[in-house]
Design an enzyme around this catalytic site. Structure first.
Site, PDB file in Angstrom:
ATOM      1  N   THR A  32       4.048  -0.220 -11.899  1.00  0.00           N
ATOM      2  CA  THR A  32       2.647  -0.415 -12.265  1.00  0.00           C
ATOM      3  C   THR A  32       1.837   0.825 -11.908  1.00  0.00           C
ATOM      4  OG1 THR A  32       1.712  -1.337 -10.211  1.00  0.00           O
ATOM      5  CG2 THR A  32       2.940  -2.836 -11.668  1.00  0.00           C
ATOM      6  N   ASP A  56      -4.416  -3.226 -11.998  1.00  0.00           N
ATOM      7  CA  ASP A  56      -5.313  -3.051 -10.859  1.00  0.00           C
ATOM      8  C   ASP A  56      -5.179  -4.332 -10.051  1.00  0.00           C
ATOM      9  OD1 ASP A  56      -7.591  -3.193  -9.131  1.00  0.00           O
ATOM     10  OD2 ASP A  56      -8.584  -1.688 -10.365  1.00  0.00           O
ATOM     11  N   ASN A  83       3.651  -2.263  -3.093  1.00  0.00           N
ATOM     12  CA  ASN A  83       3.364  -0.966  -2.501  1.00  0.00           C
ATOM     13  C   ASN A  83       1.929  -0.506  -2.711  1.00  0.00           C
ATOM     14  OD1 ASN A  83       3.931   2.002  -1.728  1.00  0.00           O
ATOM     15  ND2 ASN A  83       3.365   2.159  -3.885  1.00  0.00           N
ATOM     16  N   SER A 134       3.550  -2.299   4.535  1.00  0.00           N
ATOM     17  CA  SER A 134       2.476  -2.446   5.502  1.00  0.00           C
ATOM     18  C   SER A 134       2.269  -1.068   6.122  1.00  0.00           C
ATOM     19  CB  SER A 134       2.833  -3.508   6.544  1.00  0.00           C
ATOM     20  OG  SER A 134       1.794  -3.659   7.486  1.00  0.00           O
ATOM     21  N   TYR A 148      -8.776  -1.893   7.407  1.00  0.00           N
ATOM     22  CA  TYR A 148      -7.386  -1.589   7.050  1.00  0.00           C
ATOM     23  C   TYR A 148      -6.457  -2.425   7.925  1.00  0.00           C
ATOM     24  CZ  TYR A 148      -3.317   1.269   5.768  1.00  0.00           C
ATOM     25  OH  TYR A 148      -2.103   1.710   5.295  1.00  0.00           O
ATOM     26  N   LYS A 152      -3.730  -5.308   6.714  1.00  0.00           N
ATOM     27  CA  LYS A 152      -2.308  -5.170   7.047  1.00  0.00           C
ATOM     28  C   LYS A 152      -1.836  -6.279   7.985  1.00  0.00           C
ATOM     29  CE  LYS A 152      -1.454  -1.602   4.507  1.00  0.00           C
ATOM     30  NZ  LYS A 152      -0.689  -1.807   3.245  1.00  0.00           N
ATOM     31  N   THR A 183       2.829  12.334   2.271  1.00  0.00           N
ATOM     32  CA  THR A 183       2.571  11.971   0.876  1.00  0.00           C
ATOM     33  C   THR A 183       1.165  12.429   0.523  1.00  0.00           C
ATOM     34  OG1 THR A 183       1.569   9.824   1.358  1.00  0.00           O
ATOM     35  CG2 THR A 183       3.977   9.897   1.209  1.00  0.00           C
TER      36      THR A 183
END
Length: 275
Positions: A32, A56, A83, A134, A148, A152, A183
Site C-alpha cells: 500500500t 490512507d 507498517n 511498533s 506516539y 504504540k 531510514t
C-alpha cells in the site's frame, strides 16, 4: 516456500526494505502507498509479483477494501505487515486536537482495523502471520513523545490480546520493536507540534532537535532489521515481540527492570486490599 505478503507503507522506510527483499527472493507482495509514483520502479522490475494499492490508514472503509482486494489478487495472504505510520512529537500540551486525532487514527486505529480486516482471511486459510511494527517507544516512554507512545502502547496491548485470541487458528502475531534506524523516517515520517515557550529547556523540548534529520547517532541498519522481520516468520511459535537494535534492547530491558522493581515492593499493599 513462496509466500504472499500484504505490507502497508511500502514507499519508504521499513516497508520499502521489506518489499525489495521479499520481491528479490521470489515472494509476492501487495503493497500500500499514498503516492503510486514512489514505487514505479518496483512495478517495472517485478511486474505480476507486485500489486500496488492506494491506502490512507485514516480511511477506515478503504482498509477492508484493500485487504480484500489483495487477497483476491493473490488467492491467499500468508503474512500481513502493519507498517505504515508516522511519529508525532511535542509535549502533550503543545499538540493540537487535530494532531492528536490524526496520530491515533493512523498509528492506532488504522493498524487495528487493518489487522481486523485481515484475520478472517488468515483464519479461513488455517494459519498465517501478522507483523505489527511498533517501536522501542511501545515499551519506553520519553518526554515529548506522549502521543506516539500512546499509539504504540495501545497497539501493543491490542496485538498481545489478539495473539492469544487467534493462536487456536494457527495465526501468529509478532510485535516488532525496532530502535533507531537509518531510514528516511527522520526526514518524512516525523511531525512536530508548534513549540510553547513554557517548555523551552524542559525534557520535552529535546525532541525539537529531531526536526533536522532525526535523532543523532542512529546505528540501526534498516536492511538487517527488515531481514530479521522476514526471518521471524519462519519461527514457530511466533515470537510475541521482536526487539531490534542494541539501543532498543538496552532501553526496553532497563525500563522493564525498573517497572518490576517499582511494583515488587507493593506486594503487601496489594494484598491488604483483598476482601
Amino acid at each position: 516456500m513462496t509466500r504472499t505478503w500484504l505490507v502497508t507503507g511500502v514507499s519508504s522506510g521499513f516497508g520499502r526494505q521489506l518489499a525489495e527483499q521479499l520481491l528479490a527472493r521470489g515472494d509476492r507482495v501487495a503493497g500500500t502507498v499514498r503516492r503510486p509514483e514512489a514505487v514505479a520502479d518496483l512495478v517495472e522490475a517485478h511486474g505480476d509479483a507486485f500489486s500496488v494499492h492506494l491506502l490512507d490508514l485514516t480511511d477506515t472503509d478503504r482498509i477492508r477494501e484493500v485487504v480484500d482486494a489483495a487477497h483476491a489478487w493473490a488467492g491467499r495472504l500468508d503474512v500481513v505487515v502493519s507498517n505504515a505510520g508516522y511519529g508525532l512529537f511535542g509535549a502533550a500540551e503543545e499538540l493540537t486536537d487535530e494532531q492528536v486525532r490524526h496520530q491515533l487514527d493512523t498509528n492506532l486505529l488504522g493498524s487495528i482495523q487493518l489487522i481486523r480486516a485481515a484475520l478472517p482471511h488468515l483464519r479461513a486459510a488455517g494459519g498465517g502471520r501478522v507483523l505489527q511494527l511498533s517501536s522501542s517507544a511501545g515499551q519506553v516512554a520519553w518526554p515529548g513523545s506522549s502521543l506516539y507512545n500512546a499509539a504504540k502502547w495501545g497497539i501493543e496491548g491490542f496485538c498481545e490480546a489478539v495473539a492469544a485470541e487467534v493462536a487456536p487458528f494457527g495465526v501468529g502475531v509478532t510485535i516488532v520493536e525496532p530502535g533507531g534506524a537509518r531510514t528516511d523516517f527522520g526526514h518524512g515520517g516525523l511531525r512536530f507540534a508548534d513549540p510553547l515557550a513554557a517548555y523551552d529547556g524542559s525534557p520535552a523540548a529535546a525532541v525539537r532537535a529531531f526536526r533536522d534529520g532525526g535523532p543523532p547517532g542512529v546505528v540501526g541498519d534498516p536492511a538487517r532489521m527488515a531481514a530479521a522481520m522476514i526471518a521471524s516468520v519462519d519461527q514457530h511459535p511466533a515470537p510475541l515481540r521482536l526487539v531490534l537494535g542494541t539501543d532498543a534492547w538496552t532501553a526496553v530491558t532497563a525500563t522493564l527492570e525498573a517497572r518490576l522493581a517499582a511494583v515488587l515492593p507493593q506486594r503487601e499493599v496489594a494484598a491488604s486490599t483483598d476482601a
